[in-house]
Design an enzyme around this catalytic site. Structure first.
Site, PDB file in Angstrom:
ATOM      1  N   ARG A  56       0.829  -1.219   0.000  1.00  0.00           N
ATOM      2  CA  ARG A  56       0.000   0.000   0.000  1.00  0.00           C
ATOM      3  C   ARG A  56       0.859   1.264   0.000  1.00  0.00           C
ATOM      4  O   ARG A  56       0.384   2.347  -0.313  1.00  0.00           O
ATOM      5  CB  ARG A  56      -0.978  -0.020   1.182  1.00  0.00           C
ATOM      6  CG  ARG A  56      -1.942   1.146   1.211  1.00  0.00           C
ATOM      7  CD  ARG A  56      -3.221   0.917   2.032  1.00  0.00           C
ATOM      8  NE  ARG A  56      -3.042   0.047   3.175  1.00  0.00           N
ATOM      9  CZ  ARG A  56      -2.421   0.381   4.319  1.00  0.00           C
ATOM     10  NH1 ARG A  56      -1.942   1.589   4.468  1.00  0.00           N
ATOM     11  NH2 ARG A  56      -2.307  -0.497   5.296  1.00  0.00           N
ATOM     12  N   TYR A 109     -16.896  18.067 -13.295  1.00  0.00           N
ATOM     13  CA  TYR A 109     -17.254  16.654 -13.434  1.00  0.00           C
ATOM     14  C   TYR A 109     -18.240  16.301 -12.308  1.00  0.00           C
ATOM     15  O   TYR A 109     -18.031  16.646 -11.140  1.00  0.00           O
ATOM     16  CB  TYR A 109     -15.996  15.797 -13.320  1.00  0.00           C
ATOM     17  CG  TYR A 109     -16.289  14.329 -13.320  1.00  0.00           C
ATOM     18  CD1 TYR A 109     -16.727  13.701 -14.471  1.00  0.00           C
ATOM     19  CD2 TYR A 109     -16.158  13.571 -12.166  1.00  0.00           C
ATOM     20  CE1 TYR A 109     -17.027  12.347 -14.477  1.00  0.00           C
ATOM     21  CE2 TYR A 109     -16.452  12.217 -12.162  1.00  0.00           C
ATOM     22  CZ  TYR A 109     -16.886  11.614 -13.320  1.00  0.00           C
ATOM     23  OH  TYR A 109     -17.184  10.281 -13.312  1.00  0.00           O
ATOM     24  N   ASP A 185      -8.257  20.088 -12.695  1.00  0.00           N
ATOM     25  CA  ASP A 185      -8.573  18.802 -13.320  1.00  0.00           C
ATOM     26  C   ASP A 185      -8.257  18.930 -14.806  1.00  0.00           C
ATOM     27  O   ASP A 185      -8.950  19.637 -15.542  1.00  0.00           O
ATOM     28  CB  ASP A 185     -10.054  18.481 -13.073  1.00  0.00           C
ATOM     29  CG  ASP A 185     -10.450  17.100 -13.593  1.00  0.00           C
ATOM     30  OD1 ASP A 185      -9.791  16.591 -14.514  1.00  0.00           O
ATOM     31  OD2 ASP A 185     -11.450  16.546 -13.086  1.00  0.00           O
ATOM     32  N   LYS A 210      -9.140   7.996 -18.739  1.00  0.00           N
ATOM     33  CA  LYS A 210      -9.527   8.593 -20.019  1.00  0.00           C
ATOM     34  C   LYS A 210      -8.350   8.589 -21.006  1.00  0.00           C
ATOM     35  O   LYS A 210      -7.856   7.536 -21.342  1.00  0.00           O
ATOM     36  CB  LYS A 210     -10.102   9.988 -19.755  1.00  0.00           C
ATOM     37  CG  LYS A 210     -11.100  10.043 -18.581  1.00  0.00           C
ATOM     38  CD  LYS A 210     -12.403   9.315 -18.840  1.00  0.00           C
ATOM     39  CE  LYS A 210     -13.281   9.146 -17.613  1.00  0.00           C
ATOM     40  NZ  LYS A 210     -13.567  10.341 -16.831  1.00  0.00           N
TER      41      LYS A 210
HETATM   42  C1  LIG Z   1     -13.995  10.657 -15.492  1.00  0.00           C
HETATM   43  C2  LIG Z   1     -13.598  11.942 -14.859  1.00  0.00           C
HETATM   44  C3  LIG Z   1     -13.272  12.018 -13.497  1.00  0.00           C
HETATM   45  C4  LIG Z   1     -13.385  10.823 -12.573  1.00  0.00           C
HETATM   46  O1  LIG Z   1     -12.460   9.838 -12.883  1.00  0.00           O
HETATM   47  P1  LIG Z   1     -12.707   8.256 -12.623  1.00  0.00           P
HETATM   48  O2  LIG Z   1     -11.472   7.652 -13.160  1.00  0.00           O
HETATM   49  O3  LIG Z   1     -13.956   7.885 -13.351  1.00  0.00           O
HETATM   50  O4  LIG Z   1     -12.866   8.074 -11.147  1.00  0.00           O
HETATM   51  C5  LIG Z   1     -12.846  13.238 -12.997  1.00  0.00           C
HETATM   52  N1  LIG Z   1     -12.785  14.341 -13.786  1.00  0.00           N
HETATM   53  C6  LIG Z   1     -13.105  14.307 -15.092  1.00  0.00           C
HETATM   54  C7  LIG Z   1     -13.012  15.548 -15.906  1.00  0.00           C
HETATM   55  C8  LIG Z   1     -13.526  13.116 -15.678  1.00  0.00           C
HETATM   56  O5  LIG Z   1     -13.856  13.093 -16.974  1.00  0.00           O
END
Ligand SMILES: *Cc1c(COP(=O)(O)O)cnc(C)c1O
Length: 397
Positions: A56, A109, A185, A210
């Site tokens: 961890r 998001y 983000d 993504k």
């Molecule tokens: C998908 C997404 C998240 C969350 O990420 P996960 O991997 O699904 O937990 C956060 N911010 C944005 C802009 C996203 O597209």
């Protein structure tokens, strides 16, 4: 020693995605980092205390990805990998002190908004949501005439799914003047398109799920910072709260990252073509895409991004006449009629994905019911267009 340190001139990002995080050049050893499956490491005993300790705390399979992502974001330190984007959001939000003020885009998001809202409802922090494209409104929330100054400014640009573009440099400077730290983000843009640390942000967040992984086969997240104190705090949070990455996912993420530059180049070029064609289609009421000269975020995006990303949104026009469909119903029809585009949530994979966002109950009600988000993949752009055209045409019958 990483490759960039060996060379005099800094390598371009297109090269870093391929070259970073390689093992040392040892005869007969693999050119790729190995997948290490172990929950513990030899430490105490005759070998002395080790640094890794327990699974961890660290895993050798995380290291190359974290090193590569840190380099790509222009950070002085490696990134931190997490179990998911939202695990990274949770860790980043832990930097808000108890009762502190968090200023967040009203079109962040949805999962980030839900988490912040729940923390606020429990009294852990005060949440102020704001239209992040309205710089004056954000300044007002950072240091209001009455009430406390902000502890953290959360940025997302372009926003998901409204594609609003924030003036990252101006907002970051204002947040710092107010004594707040800034988390951006950067999932939609990736470091190849936008580098928030160079625009002043303190921490960059990714849903690695993504574009960075890029093949819709893993769920992961990451944070990146150049501030050693912040990184230590975040690492402690990750270790104690346990939102760690599985080694196989980390290995897949680095494998996906190797082609990021090519994927981004292709999908960004296709997104521009599709946005232009969609904006003249009679079934499309409007297109949101910062790459269109007519888009309200176009000039800002040009100033702080390299390209415009490959997410675009359309609002589908209602259908009049005898069959009469609302924009939302027409949008659902179009999504169902597509044969190449995949009707699924998520974005940033090699395959093109499409969905009407308000089908999710957590989506803010300010997102129009007829808004459809398109994540442009790397398929041939004429094939993508032909499928969109036939699906839009299916409303004519
Ligand atoms: C998908 C997404 C998240 C969350 O990420 P996960 O991997 O699904 O937990 C956060 N911010 C944005 C802009 C996203 O597209």
């Amino acid at each position: 020693m990483s490759l960039s340190e060996e060379q005099a001139a800094p390598l371009s990002a297109e090269t870093v995605v391929v070259a970073a995080g390689r093992p040392p050049r040892t005869r007969d050893q693999p050119v790729n980092p190995p997948l290490v499956l172990s929950s513990t490491y030899f430490g105490t005993g005759p070998l002395g205390d080790g640094d890794r300790g327990y699974g961890r705390y660290s895993n050798p399979t995380w290291d190359p990805f974290e090193e590569a992502l840190g380099q790509l974001e222009g950070a002085e330190l490696p990134g931190l990998l997490y179990a998911s984007g939202l695990a990274a959001v949770s860790s980043a939000l832990s930097l808000v002190p108890a009762g502190g003020v968090l200023v967040m885009p009203s079109h962040s998001y949805a999962g980030s908004l839900v988490m912040a809202t729940e923390l606020a409802e429990k009294g852990f922090l005060e949440l102020r949501t704001v239209d992040i494209t309205d710089t004056d409104a954000v300044l007002e929330q950072l240091t209001p005439a009455e009430g406390a100054a902000a502890s953290m400014l959360w940025l997302e640009s372009p926003t998901n799914p409204m594609l609003g573009v924030a003036d990252i440099r101006a907002l970051t400077a204002a947040a710092h003047a107010a004594g707040a730290i800034v988390v951006t983000d950067n999932t939609f843009s990736t470091p190849l398109v936008q580098q928030p640390l160079s625009l002043g942000s303190d921490v960059v967040l990714h849903s690695v799920t993504k574009y960075l992984s890029g093949h819709s086969d893993v769920v992961l997240g990451a944070l990146v910072t150049s501030d050693a104190g912040l990184r230590a705090t975040l690492l402690h949070h990750r270790t104690i709260h346990g939102g760690i990455a599985g080694p196989f996912e980390a290995w897949l993420a680095l494998r996906g990252l190797r082609t990021l530059a090519l994927r981004i180049e292709r999908s960004q070029a296709s997104a521009v073509v599709l946005a232009e064609r969609l904006s003249t289609h009679p079934r499309v009421a409007s297109v949101r895409f910062p790459g269109l000269a007519s888009d309200p975020g176009h000039e800002r995006a040009k100033a702080q991004m390299k390209g415009f990303g490959s997410i675009l949104c359309i609002e589908v026009a209602p259908v009049g006449g005898a069959q009469g469909l609302s924009g939302a119903d027409a949008a659902d029809r179009i999504v169902r009629a597509l044969q190449l585009w995949l009707p699924a949530t998520s974005l940033g994979g090699v395959e093109s994905l499409i969905e009407r966002r308000r089908r999710h109950v957590a989506e803010p009600v300010t997102v129009p019911e007829n808004l459809v988000r398109l994540s442009v993949g790397i398929e041939n752009v004429e094939d993508l267009w032909a499928d969109l055209e036939q699906a839009l045409g299916s409303l004519d019958g």
